[in-house]
Enzyme design. Structure first.
Site, PDB file in Angstrom:
ATOM      1  N   LEU A 167       0.806  -1.232  -0.090  1.00 30.44           N
ATOM      2  CA  LEU A 167      -0.003   0.071  -0.014  1.00 30.44           C
ATOM      3  C   LEU A 167       0.970   1.375  -0.125  1.00 30.44           C
ATOM      4  CD1 LEU A 167      -2.985  -0.966   2.465  1.00 30.44           C
ATOM      5  CD2 LEU A 167      -2.881  -1.205  -0.119  1.00 30.44           C
TER       6      LEU A 167
ATOM      7  N   ILE B 135       7.415  -6.776  -0.123  1.00 30.93           N
ATOM      8  CA  ILE B 135       8.233  -7.765  -0.638  1.00 30.93           C
ATOM      9  C   ILE B 135       9.656  -7.875  -0.160  1.00 30.93           C
ATOM     10  CG2 ILE B 135       6.519  -8.199  -2.729  1.00 30.93           C
ATOM     11  CD1 ILE B 135       8.525  -6.712  -4.409  1.00 30.93           C
TER      12      ILE B 135
ATOM     13  N   THR C 175      12.808  -1.744  -4.334  1.00 31.76           N
ATOM     14  CA  THR C 175      11.595  -2.667  -4.559  1.00 31.76           C
ATOM     15  C   THR C 175      11.938  -3.729  -5.676  1.00 31.76           C
ATOM     16  OG1 THR C 175      10.420  -0.992  -3.633  1.00 31.76           O
ATOM     17  CG2 THR C 175       9.188  -2.604  -4.948  1.00 31.76           C
TER      18      THR C 175
ATOM     19  N   THR D 211       8.076  -5.525 -18.293  1.00 30.90           N
ATOM     20  CA  THR D 211       7.829  -4.589 -18.982  1.00 30.90           C
ATOM     21  C   THR D 211       8.658  -4.534 -20.508  1.00 30.90           C
ATOM     22  OG1 THR D 211       7.893  -2.039 -19.587  1.00 30.90           O
ATOM     23  CG2 THR D 211       9.436  -2.822 -17.951  1.00 30.90           C
ATOM     24  N   ASP D 212       8.087  -3.877 -21.575  1.00 37.10           N
ATOM     25  CA  ASP D 212       8.806  -4.083 -22.679  1.00 37.10           C
ATOM     26  C   ASP D 212       9.917  -2.925 -22.670  1.00 37.10           C
ATOM     27  OD1 ASP D 212       7.395  -1.646 -23.043  1.00 37.10           O
ATOM     28  OD2 ASP D 212       6.668  -2.098 -24.908  1.00 37.10           O
ATOM     29  N   GLU D 213      10.133  -1.986 -21.823  1.00 42.73           N
ATOM     30  CA  GLU D 213      10.973  -0.917 -21.548  1.00 42.73           C
ATOM     31  C   GLU D 213      12.308  -1.567 -21.257  1.00 42.73           C
ATOM     32  OE1 GLU D 213       9.853   2.548 -19.445  1.00 42.73           O
ATOM     33  OE2 GLU D 213       7.693   2.109 -19.638  1.00 42.73           O
TER      34      GLU D 213
ATOM     35  N   TYR E 146      14.206   3.033 -13.962  1.00 48.33           N
ATOM     36  CA  TYR E 146      13.088   2.105 -13.829  1.00 48.33           C
ATOM     37  C   TYR E 146      13.242   0.866 -14.761  1.00 48.33           C
ATOM     38  CZ  TYR E 146       8.630   0.040 -15.187  1.00 48.33           C
ATOM     39  OH  TYR E 146       7.766  -0.818 -15.737  1.00 48.33           O
TER      40      TYR E 146
ATOM     41  N   LYS F 150      13.813  -3.163 -13.703  1.00 44.15           N
ATOM     42  CA  LYS F 150      13.105  -4.295 -14.246  1.00 44.15           C
ATOM     43  C   LYS F 150      13.789  -5.281 -14.820  1.00 44.15           C
ATOM     44  CE  LYS F 150       9.256  -4.820 -13.809  1.00 44.15           C
ATOM     45  NZ  LYS F 150       8.490  -5.693 -12.715  1.00 44.15           N
TER      46      LYS F 150
ATOM     47  N   LEU G 183       0.489   8.990 -18.452  1.00 42.22           N
ATOM     48  CA  LEU G 183      -0.007   9.779 -19.706  1.00 42.22           C
ATOM     49  C   LEU G 183      -1.549   9.846 -19.888  1.00 42.22           C
ATOM     50  CD1 LEU G 183       0.548  11.575 -21.893  1.00 42.22           C
ATOM     51  CD2 LEU G 183       0.901   9.681 -23.359  1.00 42.22           C
TER      52      LEU G 183
ATOM     53  N   PRO H  82       0.004  18.758 -20.680  1.00 38.44           N
ATOM     54  CA  PRO H  82       1.613  18.728 -20.850  1.00 38.44           C
ATOM     55  C   PRO H  82       2.009  17.384 -22.025  1.00 38.44           C
ATOM     56  CG  PRO H  82       1.075  17.637 -18.991  1.00 38.44           C
ATOM     57  CD  PRO H  82      -0.078  18.248 -19.516  1.00 38.44           C
TER      58      PRO H  82
ATOM     59  N   ASN I 271       2.468   9.783 -29.058  1.00 40.19           N
ATOM     60  CA  ASN I 271       1.898  10.360 -28.149  1.00 40.19           C
ATOM     61  C   ASN I 271       0.918  11.530 -28.525  1.00 40.19           C
ATOM     62  OD1 ASN I 271       2.943   8.554 -26.180  1.00 40.19           O
ATOM     63  ND2 ASN I 271       4.547   9.983 -25.540  1.00 40.19           N
TER      64      ASN I 271
ATOM     65  N   ASP J  29      11.182  17.725 -22.985  1.00 42.37           N
ATOM     66  CA  ASP J  29      11.254  16.327 -22.888  1.00 42.37           C
ATOM     67  C   ASP J  29      11.654  15.893 -21.824  1.00 42.37           C
ATOM     68  OD1 ASP J  29      10.651  13.835 -23.885  1.00 42.37           O
ATOM     69  OD2 ASP J  29      11.963  14.050 -25.614  1.00 42.37           O
TER      70      ASP J  29
ATOM     71  N   GLY K 115      16.654  10.952 -21.269  1.00 46.16           N
ATOM     72  CA  GLY K 115      16.573   9.726 -21.777  1.00 46.16           C
ATOM     73  C   GLY K 115      15.459   8.915 -22.212  1.00 46.16           C
TER      74      GLY K 115
END
Length: 346
Positions: free
Chosen positions: A33, A58, A98, A130-132, A155, A159, A195, A210, A254, A284, A287
């Protein structure tokens, strides 16, 4: 089956919880939470006898051991994660703690439980990513499960690290794992710092909307309830040790996405001037990956799964949900960072 879902009070996790309960599974929802979690996301199943909620982190191995022993799940679906790129730029440490350390502790707790149970062949540890992790694409091409990892933000790096841990625990210890890497999710209960909800809520408030850079960044958009369906499919039918890319087959720039949302709002909540007049281009993000696109051939050919919701349909449903659920998002407006521009420290 009985499924331990980590992060089940979050956006994607709560969609998994709701769908799993609807399909007759028992669910143990483990969530710390933190700021992006909301128990209202699972209020519709809170009184179901097949549902249990446990507040835990976790990163707390002792708590994880107690939860495994008490609930004895048949499978784990690991969705608990810090996930906002802008926040990772401002505070990467939380993402490492995390997403990397937390995944390590969860893997170790799951492994200890699995061994104690006699290494049941039907046990599954499903890691949702994620695909990132693949980095960025140019104007052509798509990510496949064999694309080399090249994360560009704190991030996505965190991952990627967690993905590698999961693979290693399978190869080294034999833990029965499956992995999925998804494209950008959207839909009901999306926390209002991402977004699509930002665009909806800024437009409704008649505030500047934005858009980073020139709005030319391209994403593949996956409706969250489609994603939940795919995740349960992989959990039950995916090949052990294998990864599956899950995409929405809905690429959009976007700026085009923002204009689509504005057009939907023009129809559903007409104002004195078009909502697109509020679009404002801003500096922007550091990265900022140009384009993500997923080749979904593996999950389509091996498991027979494809998304059922087009981007146009999903955006209409999402906008309508936010119009119908103002008390939900109003209650989140005062949480730390919501409505603020983050990620500029670089």
């Amino acid at each position: 089956m009985k499924i331990l879902v980590t992060g089940g009070a979050g956006f994607i996790g709560s969609a998994v919880v709701r769908l799993a309960i609807a399909r007759g599974h028992a669910v143990v929802n483990l969530d710390a939470l933190t700021y992006a979690a909301c128990l209202d996301n699972v209020a519709s199943v809170a009184d179901n006898q097949a549902y249990a909620f446990v507040q835990a982190d976790i990163r707390d191995r002792a708590a994880l051991d107690r939860i495994f022993a008490a609930h004895q799940p048949d499978a784990v679906m690991h969705l608990a994660a810090e996930s906002h790129v802008d926040r990772s730029i401002d505070g990467p440490g939380t993402f490492i703690e995390t997403n990397v350390n937390g995944t390590f502790h969860l893997l170790e707790a799951a492994r200890a439980y699995w061994v104690a149970q006699g290494r049941p062949a039907e046990f599954r540890f499903h890691h949702i990513s994620t695909d990132e992790v693949y980095g960025t694409l140019g104007e052509t091409g798509q990510f496949t499960e064999d694309t080399a990892y090249a994360p560009n933000s704190p991030y996505s790096a965190s991952k990627a690290a967690s993905d590698h841990l999961v693979r290693a625990w399978h190869e080294t210890y034999g833990l029965p794992v499956v992995l999925t890497n998804c494209s950008n999710n959207y839909g009901p209960f999306h926390f209002p710092e991402k977004l699509i909800p930002v665009v909806i809520l800024k437009a409704l408030a008649r505030q500047p909307i934005p858009v980073y850079g020139k709005g030319e960044n391209v994403r593949d958009w996956l409706y969250v309830e489609d994603h939940a369906d795919a995740l349960l499919k992989v959990l039950q039918e995916g090949q052990i040790g294998r990864s599956y890319n899950i995409g929405g087959e809905n690429e959009a720039r976007n700026i085009d996405l923002v204009r689509m949302i504005c057009a939907i709002l023009d129809e559903k909540r007409p104002a004195a001037a078009p909502y697109a007049d509020l679009i404002t281009f801003v500096t922007d993000r550091p990265g900022h990956d140009l384009r993500y696109a997923i080749d979904p051939a593996r999950i389509r050919s091996e498991l027979g799964w494809r998304p059922s919701v087009t981007l146009e349909q999903g955006l209409e449903k999402t906008v309508q949900w936010y119009l119908d659920n103002e008390p939900w998002w109003r209650a989140l407006q005062d949480r730390a960072g919501v409505g603020q521009r983050l990620g500029k420290t670089a």
